[in-house]
Design a protein around this motif. Sequence first.
Motif, PDB file in Angstrom:
ATOM      1  N   ILE A 137       0.841  -1.201   0.000  1.00 28.65           N
ATOM      2  CA  ILE A 137       0.000   0.000   0.000  1.00 28.65           C
ATOM      3  C   ILE A 137       0.873   1.247   0.000  1.00 28.65           C
ATOM      4  CG2 ILE A 137      -1.703   1.315   1.307  1.00 28.65           C
ATOM      5  CD1 ILE A 137      -2.770  -1.356   2.378  1.00 28.65           C
ATOM      6  N   GLU A 138       1.899   1.246   0.823  1.00 35.17           N
ATOM      7  CA  GLU A 138       2.805   2.405   0.879  1.00 35.17           C
ATOM      8  C   GLU A 138       3.532   2.600  -0.434  1.00 35.17           C
ATOM      9  OE1 GLU A 138       3.948   2.375   5.644  1.00 35.17           O
ATOM     10  OE2 GLU A 138       4.973   1.009   4.260  1.00 35.17           O
ATOM     11  N   LEU A 139       3.869   1.500  -1.129  1.00 34.04           N
ATOM     12  CA  LEU A 139       4.519   1.641  -2.432  1.00 34.04           C
ATOM     13  C   LEU A 139       3.578   2.303  -3.430  1.00 34.04           C
ATOM     14  CD1 LEU A 139       7.140   0.927  -4.036  1.00 34.04           C
ATOM     15  CD2 LEU A 139       5.867  -1.040  -4.917  1.00 34.04           C
ATOM     16  N   LEU A 140       2.330   1.905  -3.431  1.00 34.87           N
ATOM     17  CA  LEU A 140       1.356   2.539  -4.311  1.00 34.87           C
ATOM     18  C   LEU A 140       1.209   4.026  -3.980  1.00 34.87           C
ATOM     19  CD1 LEU A 140      -1.382  -0.241  -4.376  1.00 34.87           C
ATOM     20  CD2 LEU A 140       0.007   0.482  -6.318  1.00 34.87           C
ATOM     21  N   GLU A 141       1.183   4.349  -2.709  1.00 34.83           N
ATOM     22  CA  GLU A 141       1.075   5.751  -2.306  1.00 34.83           C
ATOM     23  C   GLU A 141       2.303   6.541  -2.741  1.00 34.83           C
ATOM     24  OE1 GLU A 141      -1.707   5.091   1.695  1.00 34.83           O
ATOM     25  OE2 GLU A 141       0.478   5.213   1.872  1.00 34.83           O
ATOM     26  N   LEU A 142       3.479   5.919  -2.631  1.00 37.10           N
ATOM     27  CA  LEU A 142       4.712   6.573  -3.063  1.00 37.10           C
ATOM     28  C   LEU A 142       4.674   6.840  -4.565  1.00 37.10           C
ATOM     29  CD1 LEU A 142       7.614   7.544  -2.522  1.00 37.10           C
ATOM     30  CD2 LEU A 142       8.366   5.167  -2.824  1.00 37.10           C
ATOM     31  N   ALA A 143       4.210   5.862  -5.320  1.00 35.29           N
ATOM     32  CA  ALA A 143       4.112   6.047  -6.769  1.00 35.29           C
ATOM     33  C   ALA A 143       3.151   7.174  -7.111  1.00 35.29           C
ATOM     34  CB  ALA A 143       3.669   4.741  -7.429  1.00 35.29           C
ATOM     35  N   ARG A 144       2.022   7.196  -6.455  1.00 34.91           N
ATOM     36  CA  ARG A 144       1.040   8.258  -6.702  1.00 34.91           C
ATOM     37  C   ARG A 144       1.626   9.623  -6.352  1.00 34.91           C
ATOM     38  NH1 ARG A 144      -3.340   8.155  -2.317  1.00 34.91           N
ATOM     39  NH2 ARG A 144      -1.491   8.954  -1.241  1.00 34.91           N
ATOM     40  N   ASP A 145       2.303   9.710  -5.225  1.00 35.94           N
ATOM     41  CA  ASP A 145       2.792  11.006  -4.738  1.00 35.94           C
ATOM     42  C   ASP A 145       3.981  11.532  -5.541  1.00 35.94           C
ATOM     43  OD1 ASP A 145       0.832  10.793  -2.823  1.00 35.94           O
ATOM     44  OD2 ASP A 145       2.190  10.211  -1.202  1.00 35.94           O
ATOM     45  N   THR A 146       4.671  10.658  -6.267  1.00 32.30           N
ATOM     46  CA  THR A 146       5.826  11.096  -7.063  1.00 32.30           C
ATOM     47  C   THR A 146       5.505  11.160  -8.554  1.00 32.30           C
ATOM     48  OG1 THR A 146       6.651   8.798  -7.042  1.00 32.30           O
ATOM     49  CG2 THR A 146       7.575  10.332  -5.410  1.00 32.30           C
ATOM     50  N   GLY A 147       4.223  11.077  -8.898  1.00 32.41           N
ATOM     51  CA  GLY A 147       3.814  11.265 -10.278  1.00 32.41           C
ATOM     52  C   GLY A 147       4.089  10.102 -11.201  1.00 32.41           C
ATOM     53  N   CYS A 148       4.130   8.897 -10.641  1.00 33.47           N
ATOM     54  CA  CYS A 148       4.397   7.704 -11.446  1.00 33.47           C
ATOM     55  C   CYS A 148       3.113   7.164 -12.072  1.00 33.47           C
ATOM     56  CB  CYS A 148       5.029   6.608 -10.588  1.00 33.47           C
ATOM     57  SG  CYS A 148       6.696   6.983 -10.026  1.00 33.47           S
ATOM     58  N   VAL A 149       3.296   6.369 -13.127  1.00 35.67           N
ATOM     59  CA  VAL A 149       2.145   5.711 -13.738  1.00 35.67           C
ATOM     60  C   VAL A 149       1.834   4.390 -13.060  1.00 35.67           C
ATOM     61  CG1 VAL A 149       2.570   6.796 -15.970  1.00 35.67           C
ATOM     62  CG2 VAL A 149       3.522   4.511 -15.509  1.00 35.67           C
ATOM     63  N   GLY A 150       2.828   3.830 -12.338  1.00 31.63           N
ATOM     64  CA  GLY A 150       2.563   2.545 -11.717  1.00 31.63           C
ATOM     65  C   GLY A 150       3.753   2.000 -10.964  1.00 31.63           C
ATOM     66  N   ALA A 179      -4.987  -0.420  -6.748  1.00 32.53           N
ATOM     67  CA  ALA A 179      -4.126   0.319  -7.683  1.00 32.53           C
ATOM     68  C   ALA A 179      -4.963   1.088  -8.698  1.00 32.53           C
ATOM     69  CB  ALA A 179      -3.178  -0.643  -8.387  1.00 32.53           C
ATOM     70  N   ARG A 180      -5.956   0.425  -9.247  1.00 27.02           N
ATOM     71  CA  ARG A 180      -6.805   1.095 -10.247  1.00 27.02           C
ATOM     72  C   ARG A 180      -7.556   2.266  -9.632  1.00 27.02           C
ATOM     73  NH1 ARG A 180      -7.198  -4.347 -11.697  1.00 27.02           N
ATOM     74  NH2 ARG A 180      -9.116  -4.685 -10.480  1.00 27.02           N
ATOM     75  N   ASP A 181      -8.027   2.102  -8.407  1.00 27.31           N
ATOM     76  CA  ASP A 181      -8.734   3.191  -7.727  1.00 27.31           C
ATOM     77  C   ASP A 181      -7.829   4.397  -7.509  1.00 27.31           C
ATOM     78  OD1 ASP A 181     -11.001   1.635  -7.638  1.00 27.31           O
ATOM     79  OD2 ASP A 181     -10.762   1.045  -5.535  1.00 27.31           O
ATOM     80  N   MET A 182      -6.525   4.152  -7.407  1.00 30.22           N
ATOM     81  CA  MET A 182      -5.559   5.233  -7.219  1.00 30.22           C
ATOM     82  C   MET A 182      -5.042   5.772  -8.552  1.00 30.22           C
ATOM     83  SD  MET A 182      -3.436   3.545  -4.009  1.00 30.22           S
ATOM     84  CE  MET A 182      -2.310   4.927  -3.781  1.00 30.22           C
ATOM     85  N   GLY A 183      -5.559   5.248  -9.655  1.00 23.74           N
ATOM     86  CA  GLY A 183      -5.126   5.695 -10.967  1.00 23.74           C
ATOM     87  C   GLY A 183      -3.766   5.165 -11.370  1.00 23.74           C
TER      88      GLY A 183
END
Length: 284
Positions: free
Chosen positions: A17-30, A54-58
């Motif tokens: 979950i934290e990895l997904l949040e990190l990706a979202r917060d740093t402008g990653c696609v996935g 993941a999909r819900d977080m874009g």
Amino acid sequence: MLNLAINHMTAPRLSHIELLELARDTGCVGVEFRTDLGRPLFDGEAPEAVGQRARDMGLRIVGLSQVYPFNAWSDAIRDEVAALIKTATACGAETISLIPRNDGAGLGDGERQANLRLSMRAIRPMLQDAGMVALIEPLGFLRSSLRSKADAVEAIEALDAVGVFRIVHDTFHHYLAGGGPVFPEHTGIIHMSGVVDQSLGMPEIEDQHRVLVDAQDRLGNIDQIERMLTIGYTGPISMEAFSPLTHALTDPAAELARSFEFIRGRLAALAGTTAMAENIVHTQ
């Protein structure tokens, strides 16, 4: 726009979950998730739930690693491939990763190609039945049974498996393998990491030296990525740093954001220089 991503090896202490949040917060696609972090995949959460999160977080799950050594074919490897495909399908991962033998065995000319094709022939129908893509990752170490991207591409084309198998362009392994041709049309992902220790001879460089990319990098990450983008690569570019120093960062989000900003800035500067040079040529 760069399609940046994060491989879980870069921040293995983070939960999925934290990895997904990190990706979202740093402008990653996935993200790329891994099975080799020494704990249950997805921290025990069902893959279907992780994919939905993941999909819900874009975000995309651009890859799920890994089967090793995929080119030392056996019933056990077949079972590992089948299990990874099943999990990848459940979570919506776009690819699985296949890692070649890296222990000094199977290096002979002819032997390594035969082993590679034997495994690929067996894996191909498994992938086709699932509608899954497998990424083959050449490793640049002298002990690797598959150092050459050209060997991997030759096997893909010979087996009529274009689009079923793709390759990884890893900037670290490309450097260790001595560079050579690149194949953007066959590449499914770029892995990037930096090496900043200038005292190491090439044979001494190992995964433990792979840190985030910055201005001290000696691998030529920016040049490699710019080359791939210029000749048509449009897929994910994923940070994959193995160094314990990177793993121990107290604020990985800040450091990763700094590295991504450096990469974006340098590539933008090169793009501007290229555009200016082309304009000068066209107006002369």
